[in-house]
Design a protein around this motif. Structure first.
Motif, PDB file in Angstrom:
ATOM      1  N   TRP A 516      22.501  30.112  14.152  1.00 16.02           N
ATOM      2  CA  TRP A 516      22.895  31.347  14.840  1.00 16.02           C
ATOM      3  C   TRP A 516      23.376  32.418  13.881  1.00 16.02           C
ATOM      4  CZ3 TRP A 516      20.672  30.519  19.143  1.00 16.02           C
ATOM      5  CH2 TRP A 516      20.668  29.244  19.728  1.00 16.02           C
ATOM      6  N   SER A 517      23.352  32.130  12.575  1.00 11.91           N
ATOM      7  CA  SER A 517      23.719  33.151  11.583  1.00 11.91           C
ATOM      8  C   SER A 517      22.510  33.967  11.120  1.00 11.91           C
ATOM      9  CB  SER A 517      24.380  32.483  10.370  1.00 11.91           C
ATOM     10  OG  SER A 517      23.455  31.660   9.681  1.00 11.91           O
ATOM     11  N   LEU A 518      21.297  33.612  11.610  1.00 14.02           N
ATOM     12  CA  LEU A 518      20.079  34.354  11.223  1.00 14.02           C
ATOM     13  C   LEU A 518      20.005  35.641  12.049  1.00 14.02           C
ATOM     14  CD1 LEU A 518      17.529  31.411  10.931  1.00 14.02           C
ATOM     15  CD2 LEU A 518      18.615  32.688   9.067  1.00 14.02           C
ATOM     16  N   LYS A 519      20.773  36.617  11.660  1.00 16.08           N
ATOM     17  CA  LYS A 519      20.990  37.800  12.490  1.00 16.08           C
ATOM     18  C   LYS A 519      19.785  38.724  12.599  1.00 16.08           C
ATOM     19  CE  LYS A 519      25.974  37.794  11.734  1.00 16.08           C
ATOM     20  NZ  LYS A 519      27.162  38.572  11.303  1.00 16.08           N
ATOM     21  N   ASP A 520      18.775  38.518  11.761  1.00 15.96           N
ATOM     22  CA  ASP A 520      17.602  39.390  11.803  1.00 15.96           C
ATOM     23  C   ASP A 520      16.395  38.736  12.457  1.00 15.96           C
ATOM     24  OD1 ASP A 520      18.826  41.570  10.490  1.00 15.96           O
ATOM     25  OD2 ASP A 520      18.546  40.588   8.552  1.00 15.96           O
ATOM     26  N   GLY A 540      24.956  35.173  20.795  1.00 15.29           N
ATOM     27  CA  GLY A 540      25.166  36.618  20.888  1.00 15.29           C
ATOM     28  C   GLY A 540      25.108  37.327  19.554  1.00 15.29           C
ATOM     29  N   ASN A 541      25.111  36.561  18.442  1.00 16.04           N
ATOM     30  CA  ASN A 541      25.019  37.173  17.111  1.00 16.04           C
ATOM     31  C   ASN A 541      23.619  37.696  16.809  1.00 16.04           C
ATOM     32  OD1 ASN A 541      27.673  36.437  16.653  1.00 16.04           O
ATOM     33  ND2 ASN A 541      27.148  34.564  15.548  1.00 16.04           N
ATOM     34  N   LEU A 542      22.615  37.183  17.529  1.00 12.65           N
ATOM     35  CA  LEU A 542      21.218  37.515  17.217  1.00 12.65           C
ATOM     36  C   LEU A 542      20.840  38.823  17.910  1.00 12.65           C
ATOM     37  CD1 LEU A 542      19.651  33.946  17.583  1.00 12.65           C
ATOM     38  CD2 LEU A 542      20.936  34.938  15.676  1.00 12.65           C
ATOM     39  N   LYS A 543      21.431  39.906  17.455  1.00 12.81           N
ATOM     40  CA  LYS A 543      21.381  41.184  18.162  1.00 12.81           C
ATOM     41  C   LYS A 543      19.979  41.764  18.305  1.00 12.81           C
ATOM     42  CE  LYS A 543      25.913  41.390  18.417  1.00 12.81           C
ATOM     43  NZ  LYS A 543      26.618  41.119  19.700  1.00 12.81           N
ATOM     44  N   VAL A 544      19.065  41.434  17.400  1.00 10.01           N
ATOM     45  CA  VAL A 544      17.727  42.038  17.461  1.00 10.01           C
ATOM     46  C   VAL A 544      16.698  41.089  18.076  1.00 10.01           C
ATOM     47  CG1 VAL A 544      18.164  43.571  15.524  1.00 10.01           C
ATOM     48  CG2 VAL A 544      17.193  41.304  15.097  1.00 10.01           C
ATOM     49  N   LEU A 545      17.166  39.978  18.628  1.00  8.12           N
ATOM     50  CA  LEU A 545      16.256  38.973  19.187  1.00  8.12           C
ATOM     51  C   LEU A 545      15.408  39.566  20.308  1.00  8.12           C
ATOM     52  CD1 LEU A 545      15.726  35.951  18.677  1.00  8.12           C
ATOM     53  CD2 LEU A 545      17.266  35.458  20.573  1.00  8.12           C
TER      54      LEU A 545
END
Length: 739
Positions: A516-520, A540-545
Motif C-alpha cells: 500500500w506504499s506504492l502511491k503511484d 486510501g494511500n493509493l490516490k491515483v488508483l
C-alpha cells in the motif's frame, strides 16, 4: 573654335547634371526602398503579442539599420532585405500584410513559433521569394482561396498548422520552379488536384495527416523529377496508379493509413530507385517479388503491415543488404521464416506479427542466425505458430535489442536463463504460450526493463524476489499461471510500478502491508487467488488508483471507509469474497467510478444514498449479499435493473427491481388518514385534559398521569399499530398495545 569649345563645355555640364540627378534619384529610391523594408518589419514587430526573450523589442529599433537586426540578412550592394529568419523564437501574434512589401526578399522563415490568424494574400504574390517556411505554427484559414503567384518560389512549407479547405485546382499554374510542397499536418479535405502535374520541377510532395479523399490522381506519374511522395494518414481510396512506376527518381513512396484497395502491381515492387515504401494499414493485396534483391536493390525501409499480402517471404530478401526496417505484420504470409534472414546485418527492426509463419526446426533456428544483427532494436514475432522451444542462443541477440515480443506463438519449455543477457531490454513479452518452469532469477539483470509480460502460460514456483530489483519496471503481468506462495513484501521497492497483474494464480496469505506504499500505482489485479485477511485502511494511500480487481479470493472483515479517498478510481471488483459490514458512506466520494461489483459477499445494512451522486457509474452489482432497507431511488439508481440487487432478501423498493415493497410506500390517502389519527391521539387528549382540569380539579393529577402515559405510549408505537379508545365520559381508559 571657341564656339565649339563652349558647346562642349555645355554638353559636359549637362551630362554631369544628368548623372548627378540620376545618382540623387537612385539614392532617394534606395533610401525609400530601405524605409519600406523597415516599415514592413516594424509592422511585423507590432503584430507580435508575445516575445518571451524580448529579442525583437530590444534589437529591432528604428534608430538602427535593419541590416543589423537579428534574423535579417541584407544584399551587400543594395542593402535591401533578402532574408527574414526568426524561426524558433516562440513568438505569438499574427502576420501583417506589409510583409508583402519586402520586394527583394528571397527567404521567409517564420517556422516553429505560435503565430496565428490567416496568411495574408500579399505573401503569395511575392515574385522574388524562393523559400517560404511557416512550419509548426497555428495559422488558419482556407487554402481554397490561395492564389499562388510566386514565379521564383522553390520551396513552400506550411506543415503543422490549422489550414483548411480544398487544394486549389490551379495550384501549379504560376509555380514553374517549385521543387518542394509541404502541406502535411493540417485540416485539408477534398481531392488531390490532377493539376499538380503542372509543377514539372516538383521533387517533394507531402500531404500526409489531412482529410484528403478520392483517388490518387494518375497524373502524378508525369512528375518525372519526384523523389518523395507522402500521402499517408488521409482517406484516399481506390488503387495505387500504375503510372507511379514511371517515376524513375522516386526514392520514397508513403501511402500508409488510407483506404486503398487492390493488388499492388509487380511494377511497383520493381522500382529500383525506391529506398522507402510504406503501405501500412490499407486493404492491399499481392505478394513479395521472388527476386526482391533485384527488384528493390536500394530498399532500406519496407512497411507492408496491416494489409492482405500473402505468400512466402522469399529467401532473396536476405540479399537486400541495405534493409534496416522490415515490417510485414498483420498479413497472411505463410511458410518458413528464412534461416538466412540473419544476413540482413543492417536490420534494426523486424516485425512479422500475426501471420502464419513457422520455423523450419523446433529449436527456432532462425533466431540463432539473428545473432549477427548488431543493430537490432525491435523483434516482433507475436501470433505466429512457431511451435518450438526458445533456444539458449536467444541470449546472443544484439545488445542493442530493446523490444522482444514472442507472444501467442505456441512456445513450449522453460524460459531460457540466457534472456538475462539482454541487458538493454525495455519490454519483454512471452504472453500466451505454453511455457513451464519457474521465472528465471536472471531477469534481475534486466535493469532497464520497463515492461515484463508473462501471462497465460504454465509457469510455476514463487514470485522471485529478484524481480523486485527491477527499479524501472512500470508494468508487470504474471496473471494466468500457476504461481504460488505469498506476494512478496519487496514489491514496495518497485516505485516506478504503474500496473501489476497477478490474477488467476495460486497466491496465498495476506496482501503485504508494504504494497500500500506504492502511491503511484494505477492498476492492480490480484483476482482469483487464495488471498485472506482484511483490506488495509492504507488502501486510501493509493490516490491515483484507477482500477482494482480483488475478486474471487477469501478476503474478510469490513470494507475500509478510506476507499472513498480514491477520487480517480473507475473500476472496482471485490466480488466473491467474505467481506461483511456496511457499504461505507464514503463510497459516495468515488466521483470517477464507472464499474462497481460487490456481489457474493456478506455485506449488510442499507445501501448508502450518498452513492446517488456517482454520475459516471454505469455498472453496479450488489447481488447476493445481506443488504436491507430501501434501494435508493435518485441519481444513477434509476438506471439499474433487478440484476444489480438480486439475492438480498431484506431489500425493498420499486416493483421493477423485483424486491418486496417498502412498508412506508403506501398510497397518499392512507398517509393523510394516519396524520389525522396522530392528531386525534396527541391533540385531543390534551384538550380533554385541560377541560377536565377546570371542571374536576380534584382529579387533575390522575387524569394528567393517564394522558401522559398514553401519549408516551403513542409516541413509541408505529402509526400502523396505535389506537387509543375514549370512554363516554371523556376519560382515556386504555392503550390497546402496551409500550
Amino acid at each position: 573654335m571657341e564656339r565649339n569649345l563652349s558647346l562642349s563645355m555645355i554638353i559636359v555640364s549637362l551630362t554631369h547634371c544628368v548623372l548627378l540627378c540620376l545618382v540623387v534619384a537612385a539614392a532617394a529610391a534606395a533610401s525609400s526602398n530601405i524605409t519600406t523594408d523597415q516599415q514592413a518589419l516594424l509592422a511585423l514587430k507590432d503584430h507580435i503579442t508575445y516575445d518571451p526573450t524580448n529579442l525583437l523589442a530590444h534589437n529591432w529599433t528604428s534608430n538602427t539599420s535593419v541590416c543589423t537586426w537579428i534574423g535579417i540578412t541584407c544584399d551587400v550592394n543594395s542593402h535591401r532585405v533578402r532574408a527574414l529568419d526568426i524561426s524558433q523564437f516562440n513568438l505569438q501574434g499574427t502576420i501583417p500584410p506589409q510583409l508583402g512589401n519586402l520586394s527583394s526578399l528571397t527567404t521567409l522563415n517564420l517556422s516553429h513559433n505560435k503565430l496565428s490568424g490567416s496568411v495574408p494574400t500579399s505573401i503569395y504574390t511575392m515574385h522574388t521569394i524562393k523559400f517560404l517556411d511557416f512550419t509548426d505554427n497555428q495559422l488558419s484559414g482556407s487554402v481554397s482561396s490561395f492564389v499562388f503567384n510566386m514565379s521564383s518560389i522553390l520551396d513552400i512549407r506550411l506543415t503543422n498548422n490549422r489550414l483548411s479547405g480544398e487544394l486549389p485546382k490551379n495550384i501549379c499554374n504560376n509555380l514553374p520552379y517549385l521543387k518542394a510542397l509541404f502541406l502535411d499536418k493540417n485540416m485539408l479535405h477534398g481531392k488531390i488536384p490532377s493539376a499538380l502535374s503542372k509543377c514539372k520541377q516538383l521533387q517533394q510532395l507531402n500531404l500526409q495527416f489531412n482529410n484528403l479523399s478520392g483517388a490518387i490522381p494518375k497524373e502524378i506519374g508525369n512528375l518525372a523529377m519526384l523523389k518523395g511522395i507522402d500521402l499517408g494518414y488521409n482517406k484516399l481510396h481506390g488503387e495505387i496508379p500504375h503510372e507511379i512506376a514511371n517515376l524513375r527518381n522516386l526514392e520514397a513512396l508513403v501511402l500508409g493509413m488510407n483506404n486503398l484497395v487492390g493488388v499492388v502491381s509487380a511494377i511497383i515492387f520493381n522500382m529500383s530507385s525506391l529506398k522507402v515504401l510504406i503501405l501500412i494499414n490499407n486493404s492491399l493485396s499481392g505478394s513479395l517479388p521472388s527476386r526482391m534483391d533485384l527488384s528493390l536493390p536500394t530498399i532500406e525501409h519496407l512497411n507492408l503491415a496491416l494489409n492482405r499480402f500473402s505468400g512466402t517471404i522469399p529467401s532473396s530478401i536476405t540479399n537486400a543488404s541495405k534493409l534496416s526496417f522490415l515490417e510485414l505484420g498483420g498479413n497472411t504470409f505463410s511458410g518458413f521464416i528464412p534461416n538466412t534472414i540473419g544476413n540482413l546485418r543492417n536490420l534494426g527492426w523486424l516485425g512479422l506479427a500475426n501471420n502464419s509463419l513457422t520455423s523450419s526446426t523446433s529449436k527456432l533456428s532462425f533466431l540463432s542466425s539473428l545473432a549477427n544483427w548488431k543493430k537490432l532494436r525491435s523483434l516482433n514475432l507475436i501470433g505466429n505458430p512457431l511451435d518450438g522451444f526458445l533456444p539458449s542462443s536467444i541470449g546472443n541477440l544484439s545488445m542493442s535489442l530493446k523490444i522482444l515480443l514472442i507472444a501467442n506463438c505456441s512456445i513450449i519449455g522453460n524460459i531460457p536463463r540466457a534472456i538475462g543477457n539482454l541487458s538493454n531490454l525495455l519490454a519483454l513479452t512471452l504472453e500466451g504460450n505454453k511455457l513451464t518452469g519457474p521465472i528465471p532469477i536472471t531477469f534481475a539483470r534486466l535493469q532497464k526493463l520497463q515492461g515484463l509480460y508473462l501471462p497465460f502460460n504454465k509457469l510455476v514456483g514463487s514470485f522471485p524476489d529478484e524481480l523486485c530489483h527491477l527499479a524501472r519496471l512500470a508494468e508487470l503481468a504474471l496473471l494466468g499461471n500457476k504461481l504460488s506462495g505469498s506476494i512478496p513484501s519487496c514489491l514496495s521497492n518497485l516505485t516506478s510500478l504503474r500496473s501489476l497483474y497477478l490474477g488467476s494464480n495460486r497466491f496465498t496469505s495476506v496482501i503485504p502491508s508494504t504494497f500500500w506504499s506504492l502511491k503511484d500505482i494505477l492498476f492492480f489485479d490480484f483476482s482469483s487467488n487464495f488471498l485472506v485477511g482484511p483490506l488495509s485502511l492504507d488502501i486510501g494511500n493509493l490516490k491515483v488508483l484507477v482500477r482494482i480487481n480483488l475478486s474471487k479470493n477469501n478476503l474478510s472483515s469490513d470494507i475500509p471507509a478510506t476507499i472513498g479517498e480514491l477520487k480517480d478510481l473507475q473500476f472496482m471488483d471485490l466480488a466473491y469474497n467474505r467481506l461483511e459490514g456496511p457499504i461505507p458512506e464514503s463510497f459516495g466520494d468515488l466521483i470517477s467510478l464507472e464499474v462497481l461489483n460487490l456481489s457474493n459477499n456478506k455485506i449488510s445494512r442499507s445501501i448508502p444514498t450518498s452513492m446517488e451522486k456517482l454520475s459516471y457509474l454505469r455498472e453496479l452489482n450488489l447481488s447476493f449479499n445481506k443488504l436491507e432497507g430501501e434501494i435508493p431511488r435518485g441519481g444513477i439508481f434509476t438506471n439499474f435493473t433487478a440484476e444489480s440487487f438480486m439475492g438480498n432478501e431484506l431489500l425493498c423498493g420499486l416493483p421493477n427491481l423485483q424486491v418486496q415493497p417498502c412498508k412506508f410506500s403506501k398510497p397518499r390517502t392512507e398517509h393523510k388518514l394516519r396524520k389525522k389519527i396522530l392528531l386525534i391521539v396527541i391533540v385531543l387528549p390534551l384538550s380533554i385534559a385541560l377541560r377536565i382540569a377546570i371542571v374536576k380539579e380534584a382529579h387533575v393529577s390522575q387524569i394528567v398521569s393517564k394522558a401522559e402515559d398514553c401519549n408516551n405510549c403513542s409516541s413509541r408505537l408505529q402509526v400502523d399499530d396505535l389506537a387509543c379508545q375514549l370512554a363516554p365520559g371523556g376519560y382515556i381508559i386504555s392503550c390497546i398495545r402496551e409500550c
